[in-house]
Design a protein around this motif. Structure first.
Motif, PDB file in Angstrom:
ATOM      1  N   UNK A  98       0.836  -1.202   0.000  1.00 20.46           N
ATOM      2  CA  UNK A  98       0.000   0.000   0.000  1.00 20.46           C
ATOM      3  C   UNK A  98       0.869   1.248   0.000  1.00 20.46           C
ATOM      4  N   UNK A  99       0.591   2.148  -0.938  1.00 23.49           N
ATOM      5  CA  UNK A  99       1.266   3.447  -0.969  1.00 23.49           C
ATOM      6  C   UNK A  99       0.700   4.347   0.131  1.00 23.49           C
ATOM      7  N   UNK A 100      -0.616   4.263   0.357  1.00 24.23           N
ATOM      8  CA  UNK A 100      -1.262   5.106   1.369  1.00 24.23           C
ATOM      9  C   UNK A 100      -0.702   4.853   2.760  1.00 24.23           C
ATOM     10  N   UNK A 101      -0.199   3.638   2.990  1.00 23.92           N
ATOM     11  CA  UNK A 101       0.355   3.308   4.301  1.00 23.92           C
ATOM     12  C   UNK A 101       1.573   4.164   4.632  1.00 23.92           C
ATOM     13  N   UNK A 102       2.229   4.695   3.615  1.00 19.87           N
ATOM     14  CA  UNK A 102       3.410   5.526   3.851  1.00 19.87           C
ATOM     15  C   UNK A 102       3.084   6.733   4.730  1.00 19.87           C
ATOM     16  N   UNK A 103       1.934   7.344   4.507  1.00 22.05           N
ATOM     17  CA  UNK A 103       1.572   8.524   5.295  1.00 22.05           C
ATOM     18  C   UNK A 103       1.471   8.191   6.778  1.00 22.05           C
ATOM     19  N   UNK A 104       0.929   7.021   7.097  1.00 17.09           N
ATOM     20  CA  UNK A 104       0.810   6.623   8.497  1.00 17.09           C
ATOM     21  C   UNK A 104       2.164   6.254   9.078  1.00 17.09           C
ATOM     22  N   UNK A 105       3.022   5.646   8.270  1.00 12.07           N
ATOM     23  CA  UNK A 105       4.353   5.281   8.745  1.00 12.07           C
ATOM     24  C   UNK A 105       5.182   6.529   9.036  1.00 12.07           C
TER      25      UNK A 105
END
Length: 413
Positions: free
Chosen positions: A54-61
């Motif tokens: 997931x690319x969107x997971x980067x924001x949370x990481x």
């Protein structure tokens, strides 16, 4: 769980700050979630990767990525600063060396091995056979995977890099103990706002000059940006622990620090999604724009650290909670942190490698992987704390031998 099993020697009660205990526990929990996230996040290299990323997971990481390890160094420095007031430098040196270097060696030779094995296996670089691989892994002259060798062959510390770094910083601070304590005393009249300004003035040059030049390697000898950042955090934590008015100011202004952190994080995420194209276009050509970005990075870093420290000081600095009236959970988790830290990433990689062929939907697999990692850590700690050799290898103190109970006097006829 008896007092014999988890002795007070494991958790010395010298000027104890319960919020620091709980923060270490929570920071470790976040570390597990972060490393599980590394298995699923797109475009970021890790030992093994899920087939669904997931690319969107980067924001949370990115929410915790800039400061999560700094928090561990900060807490370690604060604990060291408190305990050194009652324990001599020589005793601390022996204690910290035993508790950090022995687990590091044991971890490199035994615990980290599955990470290297499954990473190579996932890339079809080796044939299956764990024991045969392990013999090659511990052989510094092995011909296996020569492109992945360091000066000591395939041996590596991977996620255990925190241990040698912490040992080096601890030794440095203990050598400078007297001048640092004198500095802490001299800074007592200084208001907290000036201390915060000093942090910014120190960190902006570190981020501006060193970050572009030195890639983060975790290899100790060439990791100059990381050293500059973490040593500064370590010394800041050491001084903060001895300055009660600063510590109280952090607690009192926790909402402001959280607001600052959220604003800086929001700007960073918005910029990642190209919401400021004209600003980012000037980055390469404008020193002011570069300084603005670096300042945002520094304020984001310290905003989160101080917000977390402030909220912990407000809510968690108490010996008992409704769910832990006698403090057993806190004491248990505090002792378990180091062994579980050593185990967790290898467990995540092993469980992920086992689950991947099952093609379980990521929405089910990810929570399962988290549960398995936590459960594996607890099971591993339960084994470690019962075996004297494993306790020593994992940085725990020896079990105290129970004293023989006095036999009652029995009157005879």
């Amino acid at each position: 769980m008896t007092q014999t099993e988890i002795s007070r020697r494991d958790v010395p009660d010298i000027g104890r700050r319960y919020d620091l205990d709980w923060l270490r526990i929570l920071a470790f929990a976040v570390l597990i979630l972060y490393h599980v996230g590394m298995y699923y996040v797109a475009d970021w290299d890790w030992h093994i990767k899920s087939s669904v990323t997931s690319v969107a997971l980067q924001d949370w990481m990115i929410l915790t990525n800039p400061w999560r390890m700094s928090l561990l160094f900060l807490l370690s420095a604060m604990a060291l600063s408190l305990v050194q007031q009652k324990v001599g430098a020589a005793a601390l040196l022996r204690n910290r060396s035993s508790r950090l270097l022995i687990p590091l060696l044991f971890g490199m030779f035994v615990i980290v091995t599955p990470q290297v094995y499954f990473e190579a296996l996932s890339q079809d670089l080796i044939e299956p056979g764990y024991l045969a691989f392990w013999w090659q892994y511990i052989n510094p002259n092995t011909d296996l995977l020569v492109d992945h060798h360091s000066p000591i062959g395939l041996l590596t510390w991977n996620h255990l890099w925190f241990l040698p770094y912490l040992w080096c910083y601890t030794m440095l601070v203990l050598l400078c103990r007297k001048p640092l304590n004198a500095l802490a005393k001299a800074l007592q009249p200084v208001p907290g706002r000036y201390a915060l300004l000093a942090l910014v003035l120190v960190f902006v040059p570190i981020v501006y000059f060193l970050q572009p030049l030195f890639e983060t390697t975790h290899a100790l000898l060439d990791d100059w940006y990381s050293h500059a950042k973490y040593v500064a955090v370590f010394i800041a934590g050491y001084l903060l622990a001895q300055h009660k008015s600063w510590w109280q100011a952090v607690i009192d202004h926790r909402r402001w620090f959280l607001t600052l952190a959220l604003c800086c994080y929001s700007f960073a995420i918005a910029d990642r999604h190209d919401m400021f194209p004209s600003l980012s276009a000037q980055f390469e050509h404008s020193i002011l724009v570069q300084l603005g970005y670096r300042l945002n990075s520094v304020l984001n870093h310290w905003g989160w650290l101080l917000a977390v420290l402030g909220y912990a000081g407000f809510w968690l600095n108490r010996p008992a909670f409704s769910f832990d009236q006698d403090g057993k959970i806190r004491r248990y988790c505090t002792v378990a942190i180091l062994p579980c830290y050593m185990l967790h990433q290898s467990l995540t990689i092993v469980f992920a490698s086992w689950l991947k062929p099952l093609a379980i939907p990521a929405g089910i697999e990810a929570p399962l992987l988290i549960v398995l990692t936590f459960a594996g850590c607890i099971a591993g700690f339960e084994l470690i704390r019962r075996i004297a050799l494993l306790r020593w290898l994992c940085g725990m103190t020896p079990l105290q031998q129970p004293t023989a109970a006095k036999q009652p006097v029995i009157a005879t006829a």
